[in-house]
Motif scaffolding. Sequence first.
Motif, PDB file in Angstrom:
ATOM      1  N   ALA A  77       0.842  -1.205   0.000  1.00 48.96           N
ATOM      2  CA  ALA A  77       0.000   0.000   0.000  1.00 48.96           C
ATOM      3  C   ALA A  77       0.877   1.255   0.000  1.00 48.96           C
ATOM      4  O   ALA A  77       0.597   2.225  -0.724  1.00 48.96           O
ATOM      5  CB  ALA A  77      -0.925  -0.013   1.209  1.00 48.96           C
ATOM      6  N   ALA A  78       1.914   1.229   0.813  1.00 47.35           N
ATOM      7  CA  ALA A  78       2.804   2.391   0.880  1.00 47.35           C
ATOM      8  C   ALA A  78       3.429   2.666  -0.487  1.00 47.35           C
ATOM      9  O   ALA A  78       3.470   3.817  -0.943  1.00 47.35           O
ATOM     10  CB  ALA A  78       3.884   2.161   1.933  1.00 47.35           C
ATOM     11  N   GLN A  80       2.298   1.787  -3.416  1.00 47.13           N
ATOM     12  CA  GLN A  80       1.277   2.225  -4.378  1.00 47.13           C
ATOM     13  C   GLN A  80       0.864   3.680  -4.154  1.00 47.13           C
ATOM     14  O   GLN A  80       0.295   4.304  -5.046  1.00 47.13           O
ATOM     15  CB  GLN A  80       0.056   1.309  -4.295  1.00 47.13           C
ATOM     16  CG  GLN A  80       0.315  -0.078  -4.868  1.00 47.13           C
ATOM     17  CD  GLN A  80      -0.847  -1.025  -4.684  1.00 47.13           C
ATOM     18  OE1 GLN A  80      -1.749  -0.761  -3.893  1.00 47.13           O
ATOM     19  NE2 GLN A  80      -0.823  -2.142  -5.394  1.00 47.13           N
ATOM     20  N   SER A  81       1.115   4.185  -2.977  1.00 46.34           N
ATOM     21  CA  SER A  81       0.663   5.543  -2.668  1.00 46.34           C
ATOM     22  C   SER A  81       1.579   6.614  -3.242  1.00 46.34           C
ATOM     23  O   SER A  81       1.250   7.798  -3.182  1.00 46.34           O
ATOM     24  CB  SER A  81       0.536   5.731  -1.151  1.00 46.34           C
ATOM     25  OG  SER A  81       1.811   5.863  -0.544  1.00 46.34           O
ATOM     26  N   ILE A  82       2.718   6.226  -3.782  1.00 47.89           N
ATOM     27  CA  ILE A  82       3.643   7.190  -4.398  1.00 47.89           C
ATOM     28  C   ILE A  82       3.832   6.798  -5.860  1.00 47.89           C
ATOM     29  O   ILE A  82       4.142   5.646  -6.170  1.00 47.89           O
ATOM     30  CB  ILE A  82       4.991   7.231  -3.657  1.00 47.89           C
ATOM     31  CG1 ILE A  82       4.796   7.840  -2.265  1.00 47.89           C
ATOM     32  CG2 ILE A  82       6.035   8.006  -4.444  1.00 47.89           C
ATOM     33  CD1 ILE A  82       6.060   7.975  -1.450  1.00 47.89           C
ATOM     34  N   GLY A  83       3.656   7.738  -6.761  1.00 49.01           N
ATOM     35  CA  GLY A  83       3.646   7.430  -8.189  1.00 49.01           C
ATOM     36  C   GLY A  83       4.994   7.049  -8.755  1.00 49.01           C
ATOM     37  O   GLY A  83       5.098   6.116  -9.540  1.00 49.01           O
ATOM     38  N   ASP A  84       6.042   7.760  -8.370  1.00 46.60           N
ATOM     39  CA  ASP A  84       7.365   7.476  -8.917  1.00 46.60           C
ATOM     40  C   ASP A  84       7.977   6.332  -8.116  1.00 46.60           C
ATOM     41  O   ASP A  84       8.386   6.516  -6.968  1.00 46.60           O
ATOM     42  CB  ASP A  84       8.257   8.723  -8.854  1.00 46.60           C
ATOM     43  CG  ASP A  84       9.529   8.545  -9.658  1.00 46.60           C
ATOM     44  OD1 ASP A  84      10.186   7.499  -9.511  1.00 46.60           O
ATOM     45  OD2 ASP A  84       9.874   9.451 -10.442  1.00 46.60           O
TER      46      ASP A  84
ATOM     47  N   ILE B 180      -5.821   4.593  -2.535  1.00 47.02           N
ATOM     48  CA  ILE B 180      -5.197   3.776  -3.582  1.00 47.02           C
ATOM     49  C   ILE B 180      -6.208   2.805  -4.181  1.00 47.02           C
ATOM     50  O   ILE B 180      -5.857   1.997  -5.036  1.00 47.02           O
ATOM     51  CB  ILE B 180      -3.966   3.003  -3.054  1.00 47.02           C
ATOM     52  CG1 ILE B 180      -4.357   2.115  -1.860  1.00 47.02           C
ATOM     53  CG2 ILE B 180      -2.858   3.957  -2.678  1.00 47.02           C
ATOM     54  CD1 ILE B 180      -3.246   1.185  -1.419  1.00 47.02           C
ATOM     55  N   ASN B 188      -2.348   8.586 -13.230  1.00 49.96           N
ATOM     56  CA  ASN B 188      -1.374   9.663 -13.468  1.00 49.96           C
ATOM     57  C   ASN B 188      -0.762   9.639 -14.860  1.00 49.96           C
ATOM     58  O   ASN B 188      -0.066  10.558 -15.249  1.00 49.96           O
ATOM     59  CB  ASN B 188      -0.268   9.655 -12.409  1.00 49.96           C
ATOM     60  CG  ASN B 188       0.480   8.351 -12.360  1.00 49.96           C
ATOM     61  OD1 ASN B 188      -0.033   7.310 -12.757  1.00 49.96           O
ATOM     62  ND2 ASN B 188       1.700   8.397 -11.874  1.00 49.96           N
ATOM     63  N   ASN B 202       3.215  13.071 -11.066  1.00 50.54           N
ATOM     64  CA  ASN B 202       3.453  12.452  -9.773  1.00 50.54           C
ATOM     65  C   ASN B 202       2.116  12.139  -9.119  1.00 50.54           C
ATOM     66  O   ASN B 202       1.164  12.915  -9.253  1.00 50.54           O
ATOM     67  CB  ASN B 202       4.284  13.367  -8.879  1.00 50.54           C
ATOM     68  CG  ASN B 202       5.757  13.261  -9.184  1.00 50.54           C
ATOM     69  OD1 ASN B 202       6.384  12.249  -8.893  1.00 50.54           O
ATOM     70  ND2 ASN B 202       6.314  14.296  -9.815  1.00 50.54           N
ATOM     71  N   PHE B 203       2.067  11.006  -8.453  1.00 53.86           N
ATOM     72  CA  PHE B 203       0.842  10.587  -7.779  1.00 53.86           C
ATOM     73  C   PHE B 203       1.140  10.491  -6.286  1.00 53.86           C
ATOM     74  O   PHE B 203       2.223  10.062  -5.875  1.00 53.86           O
ATOM     75  CB  PHE B 203       0.380   9.219  -8.298  1.00 53.86           C
ATOM     76  CG  PHE B 203      -0.793   8.652  -7.534  1.00 53.86           C
ATOM     77  CD1 PHE B 203      -2.097   8.987  -7.877  1.00 53.86           C
ATOM     78  CD2 PHE B 203      -0.595   7.787  -6.460  1.00 53.86           C
ATOM     79  CE1 PHE B 203      -3.169   8.481  -7.164  1.00 53.86           C
ATOM     80  CE2 PHE B 203      -1.661   7.276  -5.743  1.00 53.86           C
ATOM     81  CZ  PHE B 203      -2.955   7.617  -6.090  1.00 53.86           C
ATOM     82  N   LEU B 204       0.149  10.876  -5.493  1.00 52.02           N
ATOM     83  CA  LEU B 204       0.276  10.733  -4.042  1.00 52.02           C
ATOM     84  C   LEU B 204      -1.104  10.415  -3.473  1.00 52.02           C
ATOM     85  O   LEU B 204      -2.088  11.094  -3.794  1.00 52.02           O
ATOM     86  CB  LEU B 204       0.797  12.035  -3.420  1.00 52.02           C
ATOM     87  CG  LEU B 204       1.026  12.007  -1.910  1.00 52.02           C
ATOM     88  CD1 LEU B 204       2.263  11.187  -1.562  1.00 52.02           C
ATOM     89  CD2 LEU B 204       1.174  13.425  -1.351  1.00 52.02           C
ATOM     90  N   ALA B 205      -1.164   9.371  -2.660  1.00 54.44           N
ATOM     91  CA  ALA B 205      -2.377   9.080  -1.893  1.00 54.44           C
ATOM     92  C   ALA B 205      -2.024   9.351  -0.432  1.00 54.44           C
ATOM     93  O   ALA B 205      -1.596   8.448   0.290  1.00 54.44           O
ATOM     94  CB  ALA B 205      -2.814   7.639  -2.098  1.00 54.44           C
ATOM     95  N   THR B 208      -2.589   7.231   2.711  1.00 56.69           N
ATOM     96  CA  THR B 208      -1.833   5.976   2.781  1.00 56.69           C
ATOM     97  C   THR B 208      -0.368   6.271   3.061  1.00 56.69           C
ATOM     98  O   THR B 208       0.244   5.656   3.929  1.00 56.69           O
ATOM     99  CB  THR B 208      -1.976   5.202   1.453  1.00 56.69           C
ATOM    100  OG1 THR B 208      -3.365   5.029   1.178  1.00 56.69           O
ATOM    101  CG2 THR B 208      -1.310   3.852   1.549  1.00 56.69           C
ATOM    102  N   THR B 209       0.177   7.236   2.323  1.00 54.59           N
ATOM    103  CA  THR B 209       1.594   7.577   2.526  1.00 54.59           C
ATOM    104  C   THR B 209       1.851   7.998   3.965  1.00 54.59           C
ATOM    105  O   THR B 209       2.868   7.598   4.564  1.00 54.59           O
ATOM    106  CB  THR B 209       1.996   8.737   1.587  1.00 54.59           C
ATOM    107  OG1 THR B 209       1.638   8.411   0.254  1.00 54.59           O
ATOM    108  CG2 THR B 209       3.491   8.999   1.659  1.00 54.59           C
ATOM    109  N   VAL B 268       8.217  14.289   1.742  1.00 49.93           N
ATOM    110  CA  VAL B 268       7.679  13.176   2.547  1.00 49.93           C
ATOM    111  C   VAL B 268       8.203  13.273   3.974  1.00 49.93           C
ATOM    112  O   VAL B 268       7.446  13.155   4.946  1.00 49.93           O
ATOM    113  CB  VAL B 268       8.052  11.820   1.899  1.00 49.93           C
ATOM    114  CG1 VAL B 268       7.697  10.666   2.826  1.00 49.93           C
ATOM    115  CG2 VAL B 268       7.337  11.655   0.563  1.00 49.93           C
TER     116      VAL B 268
END
Lengths: 166, 451
Positions: A77-78, A80-84, B180, B188, B202-205, B208-209, B268
Motif C-alpha cells: 500500500a505504501a 502504491q501511494s507514491i507514483g514514482d 489507492i 497519473n 506524480n501521484f500521491l495518496a 496511505t503515505t 515526505v
Amino acid sequence: MNMLTFYKRVGLFLMLILFMGWGCKEESYVYEVNDVDISPINSTKNKPKTEAQYISVLYTNLFQEAIGPNRMLEALAAIQSIGDKRVAYDILVSKYMADGQVVLPSEEDMRADPEAFVRDTYRRFLIRQPTEAELQWMLNYIESRPNLTPELVYFSFATSNEHFHY
Amino acid sequence: MKRRDFIKKAGLATAATAGFPYILPSGLLSAQTTAPLTDHVVFVLFAGGVRQQEAVLKRYLADSQEEDVEGNIMYNLLTGAPPESKIAYGLDDAANNIVGGIPIDPVLQTPLDQLGTLFPEVRFSKGGAGHYNGLATGISGNYALAQGLRSRPASPTIFEYLRRHAGFDATDCWYVGAGIGMSRPLLNYSNDPEYGRRYGANFLAPQTTFGTPGMNHFMDFKNYHPETEWSMIQEMRHFLNSNYVEEGLEIPHLYNRPDEQDSIKEFVRATFEKVEQGQVALPPVNDNGDLKTLGFTLEVLSWFKPKITVVDLTNIDVCHGSYTNYLKNLHRADHGVGFLWREIQRIPGMANNTTMIVMPEHGRDQDPNPIQDINDWYAYDHSTGNENTRRIFTLMVGPGAEAGLTVGDQDNPVGDATDVVPTIAELFGIKQIVESQGRLDGNARSMFDRM
C-alpha cells in the motif's frame, strides 16, 4: 633444351597442377552446432517483478527472512501511494536500512576479502556471478572509497534495475 | 461585466493572440500556442457521485425524501440560503442528541459561483456512471467506454499533454488521490503509446503515505549524506544500471530529475514531521477522509507549487447506504473546497494566479434504493443507464473565469464532462495542440468556447 625435353616438362607441370587441384579440394565440415549470439549475462532478465514480488524479494534479501502477510500488504500500500516507484523504493529501502535488523556483512569483512563480498552481493541480489569486468570495477571502487560501507553497496544493488527484473 | 461584453472581449483577445505564436515558459514555440491565462490550475474531482438535486438545485430533502425542505448545503461553492429545518448535514449536536444538527460555518465570505463561472447543467454523456470511468473521463477528456478497472486510461491525461506539449516538469504535475483503491494510482498517465509514463504526473495518496502503511514503511527513513553517502549509491547504481540497458527495463519512474526526486523525499520527510506535530494544514472541520486529503493537497501545493494539480474526493459515495451521511459529506466537501480556495490565496506564488475547477465525476440515481438510515431517509446508488447520473455541474474560478457568470440551466444543458481537459489546455495556451492530437471525445470543447 630440345623439343622432347620441353614437352616432357610441360606435361609434368600440367600433371602436377591437375594433381594439386585434386588435392586442394575444399572439404565442408558440419559440426551440427547452431550459431549463437553473444548477449550480456543478465539479458535473460526481461520480466519486471510485480510490486509484491519485488517487495518480497527485497525484504528477504535485506532481512534474511520472509516478510509477513500483514507487513507485506502494508508495504505494498505504501509503495502504491507514491507514483514514482524509484522514489518510493528509495524511501522504502532507506527506511529498512534504518531498522537495525537488516543483515549486513561488516565493513571489516568487506575490506578483508572484497572479492568474496562482491561475489556474495551479486549472488544475493542478482542471482548470478559478476563478469570479470564487473568484478574489477567493484573491487576498484571498494578500494578507492575508504568511506564506502556494505550498507551503501547493498542499497545500490537492492534498488538497481536488474534487481527489479527476473 | 455582462456576459455579452465578456464574450466580446474574450473574442478580441483570442483574435489578437491567434495570429501570434506564443513562446511558452518552457521555451516551446508553436503556431498553435497562445498566451497562458493562468499560472496554476487545481482541478477538484468533487467525486463520489453527487445528485444535482442536493447540489446546484439546492433541494435538500425535497426531491429525495418527500420532505418539503429545500436549501443550499454547499454555501461555500453556491449562492443560496441553507435549509431552515431538519438539519442533519452538519456537526453532531451532542447536547441535544441530533446527528448533524449544527451546520459548519462558511469558510468563504463570497461563494465561489459569484467569484467564477458556473455551468450548472453539464452532461456526463457516455458510458456508465462508475467512479473510475468518471475520474478517467475528467482527466483524459475521453470516455472510458471499453476500459477495465485495472488498466490505465486509454487516452492521454491532461498531465501528459502538458508535460509533452507545454514542457512541464514532473513535479509541476500532481494527482492527489483520495486513496489507492479504484485504480487511482493508475490515473497519473495513460497507456497511449505516444504519451504514457514519460509524461506522467506524480501521484500521491496521502492518507496511505502518511497513514499506517507509510508510518510503518516510510516514516523516519534514513537520510543519507548527499555528498559522502548518496553520491556513492548513485555512482554504483549508475554502474549497475549501465550494465543492464535493455530498453524500458527499469524501475517504473516518472522521469523526475534527481533534484525533483530529492524534493519529493524531503517533502515526505517534512510532512511526516508535520503529521507528528499535528501541523498539517487541515480544514477547520476535518472529521472525514476527504477533508484530510484536501489538507494534504495544500501541503503539496505549498511545497511544489505545481502548475497542474488534480485531487479527487470520495466520501460522498456513502450515499449507497446512508442518505444522512451523504448530506454530511457533501456539506464537508463544500467546506473543504472552500478552505482549499481560501488557503491557495495564502500560498506565495499561487495566490491570485491559480484557477480552480470543480466537477463531480458523475451524478446519482433519480430514485432511491430500499436502504433507510437513522432518519428513515432512503439511500441512492449510481446505476448504469439512469439519466440522473448524467447530470453534473462545473465551476471555474480564478484567472480566465468571469465572475458571476452562469452558462446554461436545467432546461438548457451546456457542457460535457470531457470539457475540462481542453479547458485546462486553453488555460495553459496549448488548446489547439491538444485538440489536434485527435484523442479527445467528440463532445469535448473548451468551456471558453461554450460561453
